[in-house]
Design a protein around this motif. Structure first.
Motif, PDB file in Angstrom:
ATOM      1  N   GLN A  62       0.848  -1.190   0.000  1.00 11.93           N
ATOM      2  CA  GLN A  62       0.000   0.000   0.000  1.00 11.93           C
ATOM      3  C   GLN A  62       0.885   1.241   0.000  1.00 11.93           C
ATOM      4  O   GLN A  62       2.048   1.201   0.378  1.00 11.93           O
ATOM      5  N   TRP A  63       0.289   2.332  -0.437  1.00 13.74           N
ATOM      6  CA  TRP A  63       1.016   3.594  -0.514  1.00 13.74           C
ATOM      7  C   TRP A  63       1.183   4.217   0.865  1.00 13.74           C
ATOM      8  O   TRP A  63       0.272   4.199   1.673  1.00 13.74           O
ATOM      9  N   SER A  64       2.321   4.842   1.081  1.00 13.43           N
ATOM     10  CA  SER A  64       2.475   5.790   2.179  1.00 13.43           C
ATOM     11  C   SER A  64       2.310   7.169   1.542  1.00 13.43           C
ATOM     12  O   SER A  64       2.382   7.307   0.315  1.00 13.43           O
ATOM     13  N   SER A  65       2.107   8.183   2.354  1.00 16.01           N
ATOM     14  CA  SER A  65       1.927   9.515   1.768  1.00 16.01           C
ATOM     15  C   SER A  65       3.184   9.960   1.026  1.00 16.01           C
ATOM     16  O   SER A  65       3.109  10.576  -0.027  1.00 16.01           O
ATOM     17  N   GLN A  79     -14.218   3.086  19.481  1.00 16.28           N
ATOM     18  CA  GLN A  79     -13.184   3.926  20.061  1.00 16.28           C
ATOM     19  C   GLN A  79     -12.831   4.951  18.991  1.00 16.28           C
ATOM     20  O   GLN A  79     -12.923   4.650  17.799  1.00 16.28           O
ATOM     21  N   PRO A  80     -12.408   6.149  19.372  1.00 18.68           N
ATOM     22  CA  PRO A  80     -12.077   7.160  18.366  1.00 18.68           C
ATOM     23  C   PRO A  80     -11.034   6.634  17.382  1.00 18.68           C
ATOM     24  O   PRO A  80     -10.010   6.090  17.775  1.00 18.68           O
ATOM     25  N   GLY A  81     -11.334   6.738  16.097  1.00 22.95           N
ATOM     26  CA  GLY A  81     -10.419   6.333  15.042  1.00 22.95           C
ATOM     27  C   GLY A  81     -10.392   4.849  14.752  1.00 22.95           C
ATOM     28  O   GLY A  81      -9.597   4.392  13.945  1.00 22.95           O
ATOM     29  N   ALA A  82     -11.239   4.045  15.417  1.00 23.53           N
ATOM     30  CA  ALA A  82     -11.222   2.593  15.218  1.00 23.53           C
ATOM     31  C   ALA A  82     -12.379   2.162  14.333  1.00 23.53           C
ATOM     32  O   ALA A  82     -13.407   2.810  14.279  1.00 23.53           O
ATOM     33  N   TRP A  98      -6.229  12.772   1.261  1.00 21.45           N
ATOM     34  CA  TRP A  98      -6.740  11.612   1.993  1.00 21.45           C
ATOM     35  C   TRP A  98      -7.725  12.042   3.062  1.00 21.45           C
ATOM     36  O   TRP A  98      -8.783  11.450   3.229  1.00 21.45           O
ATOM     37  N   LYS A  99      -7.386  13.105   3.777  1.00 23.04           N
ATOM     38  CA  LYS A  99      -8.271  13.590   4.845  1.00 23.04           C
ATOM     39  C   LYS A  99      -9.574  14.126   4.259  1.00 23.04           C
ATOM     40  O   LYS A  99     -10.661  13.838   4.765  1.00 23.04           O
ATOM     41  N   ALA A 100      -9.487  14.890   3.167  1.00 24.07           N
ATOM     42  CA  ALA A 100     -10.683  15.476   2.548  1.00 24.07           C
ATOM     43  C   ALA A 100     -11.652  14.405   2.055  1.00 24.07           C
ATOM     44  O   ALA A 100     -12.862  14.580   2.131  1.00 24.07           O
ATOM     45  N   TYR A 101     -11.117  13.287   1.532  1.00 25.44           N
ATOM     46  CA  TYR A 101     -11.962  12.226   1.001  1.00 25.44           C
ATOM     47  C   TYR A 101     -12.226  11.115   2.009  1.00 25.44           C
ATOM     48  O   TYR A 101     -12.876  10.122   1.688  1.00 25.44           O
ATOM     49  N   GLY A 102     -11.712  11.254   3.246  1.00 26.15           N
ATOM     50  CA  GLY A 102     -11.942  10.245   4.272  1.00 26.15           C
ATOM     51  C   GLY A 102     -11.223   8.935   3.987  1.00 26.15           C
ATOM     52  O   GLY A 102     -11.662   7.877   4.424  1.00 26.15           O
ATOM     53  N   ILE A 103     -10.119   9.001   3.261  1.00 23.36           N
ATOM     54  CA  ILE A 103      -9.362   7.794   2.921  1.00 23.36           C
ATOM     55  C   ILE A 103      -8.346   7.518   4.020  1.00 23.36           C
ATOM     56  O   ILE A 103      -7.591   8.404   4.418  1.00 23.36           O
ATOM     57  N   LYS A 104      -8.330   6.265   4.501  1.00 21.92           N
ATOM     58  CA  LYS A 104      -7.406   5.861   5.558  1.00 21.92           C
ATOM     59  C   LYS A 104      -6.685   4.595   5.107  1.00 21.92           C
ATOM     60  O   LYS A 104      -7.071   3.490   5.476  1.00 21.92           O
ATOM     61  N   PRO A 105      -5.627   4.745   4.284  1.00 17.51           N
ATOM     62  CA  PRO A 105      -4.981   3.562   3.707  1.00 17.51           C
ATOM     63  C   PRO A 105      -4.310   2.661   4.733  1.00 17.51           C
ATOM     64  O   PRO A 105      -4.028   1.514   4.438  1.00 17.51           O
ATOM     65  N   TRP A 106      -4.051   3.146   5.918  1.00 20.29           N
ATOM     66  CA  TRP A 106      -3.432   2.316   6.949  1.00 20.29           C
ATOM     67  C   TRP A 106      -4.438   1.366   7.583  1.00 20.29           C
ATOM     68  O   TRP A 106      -4.066   0.482   8.328  1.00 20.29           O
ATOM     69  N   SER A 154     -10.735  -0.510   5.144  1.00 22.09           N
ATOM     70  CA  SER A 154     -11.415   0.587   4.482  1.00 22.09           C
ATOM     71  C   SER A 154     -10.786   1.019   3.158  1.00 22.09           C
ATOM     72  O   SER A 154     -11.270   1.926   2.536  1.00 22.09           O
ATOM     73  N   PHE A 155      -9.715   0.378   2.710  1.00 22.45           N
ATOM     74  CA  PHE A 155      -8.999   0.910   1.555  1.00 22.45           C
ATOM     75  C   PHE A 155      -8.363  -0.226   0.774  1.00 22.45           C
ATOM     76  O   PHE A 155      -7.564  -0.979   1.314  1.00 22.45           O
ATOM     77  N   ARG A 156      -8.726  -0.395  -0.469  1.00 19.17           N
ATOM     78  CA  ARG A 156      -8.157  -1.439  -1.308  1.00 19.17           C
ATOM     79  C   ARG A 156      -7.985  -0.917  -2.733  1.00 19.17           C
ATOM     80  O   ARG A 156      -8.814  -0.153  -3.223  1.00 19.17           O
ATOM     81  N   PHE A 157      -6.916  -1.340  -3.381  1.00 18.86           N
ATOM     82  CA  PHE A 157      -6.748  -1.102  -4.806  1.00 18.86           C
ATOM     83  C   PHE A 157      -7.071  -2.397  -5.516  1.00 18.86           C
ATOM     84  O   PHE A 157      -6.679  -3.471  -5.073  1.00 18.86           O
TER      85      PHE A 157
END
Length: 180
Positions: free
Chosen positions: A78-81, A166-169, A99-107, A111-114
């Protein structure tokens, strides 16, 4: 119409109603300095003064077609920034803002797949057309079936409640779904 232009017009209209700058700022969610600046631009240039001006520097451009999974030579899945920024030739801050604007969380793997499928766009378009009824090739009495492909998980109701977030989970459950 652009939101910024609407806000500027509201500033001018409220000023025409003889409202004080601090009152206008509170009503439109701007600073007093911003209200004064837009009032002055309106007084000097009229309606045209409320339009955006060209800004110095090179325009922001991100080639969305260049977004592909990382090359195998990088040895990552997966990509890092920073890796993606290097690929797109932009700063890593630009990538993290997008990533933040589109709500993408590749880590977060959930929630994130290519997809490596070169025909993905056509397949997604066909499936969405089936669901929305906009695909002209769909027979009149077609039935749409959805199959969950997750292994070891049945597409049935869960026997246990969902655990509190939990926040962020991601949402997780405390058990496997029932077998029936």
């Amino acid at each position: 119409m652009k939101a910024g232009l609407v806000k500027r017009a509201r500033i001018v209209l409220l000023a025409a109603d003889r409202q004080a700058n601090h009152e206008i700022a509170a009503r439109v969610g701007a600073s007093r300095t911003t209200v004064i600046a837009w009032r002055n631009r309106y007084l000097s240039a009229g309606i045209a003064g409320l339009e955006d001006r060209d800004r110095p520097g090179r325009p922001r451009q991100v080639d969305h077609a260049a977004l592909r999974p990382p090359p195998k030579r990088l040895g990552v899945t997966q990509w890092s920034s920073r890796l993606l920024a290097g690929q797109l030739k932009v700063s890593h801050k630009t990538v993290t803002r997008a990533w933040k604007a589109y709500g993408i969380k590749p880590w977060k793997a959930e929630s994130f797949r290519f997809s490596a499928d070169p025909e993905l766009v056509g397949k997604v378009t066909d499936i969405c057309g089936l669901y929305l009824g906009t695909n002209a090739d769909v027979p009149a009495n077609a039935i749409v079936l959805c199959v969950d492909e997750k292994s070891q998980i049945q597409a049935l109701d869960r026997t246990v409640p969902i655990l509190p977030m939990q926040p962020g989970a991601m949402i997780r459950t405390c058990g496997w779904p029932s077998a029936g």
